[in-house]
Design an enzyme around this catalytic site. Structure first.
Site, PDB file in Angstrom:
ATOM      1  N   GLY A 259      -4.609  -0.218  10.699  1.00 24.87           N
ATOM      2  CA  GLY A 259      -3.378   0.420  10.221  1.00 24.87           C
ATOM      3  C   GLY A 259      -3.097   0.041   8.783  1.00 24.87           C
ATOM      4  N   ASN A 260      -1.918   0.332   8.318  1.00 23.32           N
ATOM      5  CA  ASN A 260      -1.515  -0.094   6.976  1.00 23.32           C
ATOM      6  C   ASN A 260      -0.024  -0.392   6.989  1.00 23.32           C
ATOM      7  OD1 ASN A 260       0.000   2.405   6.090  1.00 23.32           O
ATOM      8  ND2 ASN A 260      -1.999   3.299   6.572  1.00 23.32           N
ATOM      9  N   ARG A 261       0.509  -0.788   5.861  1.00 20.67           N
ATOM     10  CA  ARG A 261       1.871  -1.316   5.858  1.00 20.67           C
ATOM     11  C   ARG A 261       2.957  -0.274   5.577  1.00 20.67           C
ATOM     12  NH1 ARG A 261       0.888  -6.426   2.187  1.00 20.67           N
ATOM     13  NH2 ARG A 261       3.168  -6.343   2.047  1.00 20.67           N
ATOM     14  N   SER A 262       2.617   0.991   5.646  1.00 22.24           N
ATOM     15  CA  SER A 262       3.650   2.013   5.400  1.00 22.24           C
ATOM     16  C   SER A 262       4.710   1.973   6.507  1.00 22.24           C
ATOM     17  CB  SER A 262       2.993   3.396   5.366  1.00 22.24           C
ATOM     18  OG  SER A 262       3.998   4.370   5.358  1.00 22.24           O
TER      19      SER A 262
END
Ligand code: CTP
Length: 397
Positions: free
Chosen positions: A208-211
């Protein structure tokens, strides 16, 4: 948006009447002129003093009130209202309005007004589901009233079911949407993506990512509040699903692409605020990957570049989340992805980027126009963007 708007808030005699304090408070904080009308039964649950202290306005409880300070013509509020909201609305007020009765100040104001009326029913499940109440609600919908669906949860009676007053944000969202119906994006179809995609490694893990999704949600709400018809394509986030916006939840880049292609078939604008994974595991393990003695190597393959690949006549607006060479990288993406505008965002600068409520961006359009905005709330950034979108749509037609 709510500044200087006159909002008549009708409160009826349900246990959720105490929640109306929060609604009145948030509307007042947002700059609205809140005029409260309470029914006789509402007075059994909460006092006018609370609302008078919060709104700074006298509360009307009686059509025949004679106290000079409170004296008000029986249709005065119906004329000055930009919108009337009844929250909570009991089965009783719904029935009285549906019958065209004017037997107290609230019913009278609703009958006399030309302003839009929003009703947020809140009552015991059985009363809500009763066919008489349902018929009354259907009749009001038909006549153009906006009905906010009650939420499900624990009821005051101890049971569980539908009939709770939704969160304040939902009610305020409906008010903003109603007030914005004639805004500069009236009737425009706007597709917004938000959040960070999740690429499955196995049934329990993903890349995933931190958005956080906050920027995309702010854009979707700003567009809704200017009269647009908004589709929000979002990954799972911690944010509440906004009222009045068609929302589709997806997880992976590939799923997002499919939904974006369908949603943009008739769109005027695509705004890709989502942080889309550039790579996904080549295969997703069917079972949970067990820990072995050595390390673990994952083979990743490229995902489709959604905004570049989706075709159509709509405006394409992308985001460039960068940690270095912000403007140069953003301009490169603007050209290589065939965009009409890019929102360049240095995610390392203070108060900007992932998870924050503020953002500092530069808007760069295809014609080379560049505008650096100061640090502002994500909603303010969204408003600036919508100003630009309104002008760009105008030019395109
Ligand atoms: N985007 C997209 N599909 C992808 C990757 C990105 O549609 N597979 C969109 C994003 O939603 C954003 C814009 O392209 O609007 C730029 O995304 P960004 O992650 O900044 O750029 P990338 O193309 O992924 O380039 P890099 O990661 O190398 O910076």
């Amino acid at each position: 948006m709510l500044t200087n708007k006159t909002i008549v808030l009708g409160i009826t005699g349900g246990i959720a009447a105490y929640k109306a304090v929060d609604i009145a408070s948030k509307l007042t904080q947002a700059g609205a002129n809140v005029r409260v009308i309470m029914t006789k039964s509402a007075l059994e649950f909460i006092t006018p003093l609370t609302f008078e202290s919060i709104t700074g306005n006298a509360v009307v409880t009686d059509m025949f009130q004679t106290n000079a300070e409170h004296r008000i013509n029986h249709v005065a509020l119906s004329e000055i209202a930009d919108v009337i909201v009844i929250a909570p609305a009991t089965a009783n007020i719904i029935a009285r309005i549906a019958c065209g009765m004017a037997d107290d100040m609230l019913a009278c104001t609703v009958l006399a007004t030309k302003a839009p009326v929003i009703i947020s029913p809140s009552m015991h499940t059985n009363m809500y589901e009763n066919s008489i109440t349902q018929e009354n609600i259907a009749k009001l919908k038909e006549r153009g009233f906006t009905i906010i669906e009650p939420s499900a949860g624990r009821l005051a009676s101890g049971g569980y079911g539908i009939g709770r007053l939704p969160d304040t944000e939902v009610i305020i969202g409906a008010i903003q949407q109603t007030l914005g119906k004639s805004g500069n994006l009236k009737g425009k179809r706007i597709v917004v993506t938000a959040g960070g995609t999740q690429e499955d490694i196995d049934p329990v893990r993903y890349i995933g990512n931190r958005s956080s999704g906050k920027m995309g949600y702010a854009i979707a709400e700003a567009a809704r509040d200017r009269g647009a018809n908004v589709t929000l394509i979002t990954t799972p986030t911690a944010l509440a699903i906004p009222e009045g916006i068609k929302t589709v939840t997806v997880r992976s880049a590939l799923q997002m692409k499919d939904v974006v292609v369908k949603a943009t078939a008739k769109a005027d604008v695509l705004l890709m605020a989502a942080a889309v994974a550039d790579y996904t595991p080549k295969t997703t393990a069917k079972q949970k990957i067990k820990k072995g003695a050595g390390g673990l190597t994952l083979e990743l393959v490229k995902t489709p570049d959604i905004i570049s690949e989706v075709k159509g006549k709509f405006l394409k607006i992308g985001f460039a989340a960068e940690t270095q060479n912000l403007l140069a990288n953003a301009k490169k993406k603007l050209a290589s992805k065939g965009l009409d505008m890019i929102v360049a965002n240095d995610v390392t600068s203070k108060g900007s980027g992932f998870g924050t409520d503020t953002n500092k961006v530069t808007l760069i359009s295809k014609d080379g126009k560049q505008e650096s905005l100061p640090l502002m709330s994500k909603r303010e950034v969204a408003e600036k963007l919508m100003d630009r979108v309104g002008k760009m749509i105008g030019k395109k037609r």
